[in-house]
Design a protein around this motif. Sequence first.
Motif, short mmCIF file in Angstrom:
data_model
loop_
_atom_site.label_atom_id
_atom_site.label_comp_id
_atom_site.label_asym_id
_atom_site.label_seq_id
_atom_site.Cartn_x
_atom_site.Cartn_y
_atom_site.Cartn_z
N SER A 27 0.82 -1.20 0.00
CA SER A 27 0.00 0.00 0.00
C SER A 27 0.86 1.26 0.00
O SER A 27 1.76 1.41 0.82
N SER A 79 -0.02 4.21 0.87
CA SER A 79 -0.21 5.00 2.10
C SER A 79 0.62 4.42 3.24
O SER A 79 1.17 5.17 4.06
N LEU A 80 0.74 3.11 3.31
CA LEU A 80 1.58 2.47 4.32
C LEU A 80 3.05 2.83 4.10
O LEU A 80 3.77 3.19 5.05
N GLY A 85 3.61 6.42 5.00
CA GLY A 85 3.67 6.57 6.46
C GLY A 85 5.02 6.16 7.00
O GLY A 85 5.57 6.82 7.89
#
Length: 180
Positions: free
Chosen positions: A78, A80-81, A84
């Motif tokens: 992902s 977004s992971l 982050g």
Amino acid sequence: MASETTLRQGQAGSSWDPVFVAAAAVAVIAAATIAGAWFFELVLDIRPCPLCLEQRYAYYFAIPLAVLIALGASRGLSRSLLGGGLAILGLALVANAVLGGYHAGVEWGFWQGPTDCTGPITDFGNTGNLLDGLNKVKVIRCDEVQWRFLGLSLAGYNVLISLALALLALWGVIKSRQPA
């Protein structure tokens, strides 16, 4: 349409994926920085002070995290992971730049450093073995520069390297938010 999806999946796992590039570059540069610190310590016998050793912690954290992020990017995890993870990496490196700036300020005499590595030694502990202890201990002071190049100490170079790596991580975060 199917070939377009396949192409995007291939790009996400390729070495040209900006998230992969950012994470891999941070891992390689951080590893080279630590190797350089060990070279100064073990080969050139420039011993680190307590603040120098604390500045290494960010690299010991950043190297495995950056490797994990790069592996995740190569496996198509992902975005977004991964973003982050890069954000956490960037924050750790900014914090390390602040610590390096503090240390450089101590070296330049802008402010007082920690009492365990600056100022006069006043606590002698048990005086029975004082001479034995003094013969065995080499105190490395945080406020004395052991090496400078172009006017910067190793703490100053750590600030520059940490900020550059944080910017690289930020670039990866920005790219992770864009469609692959």
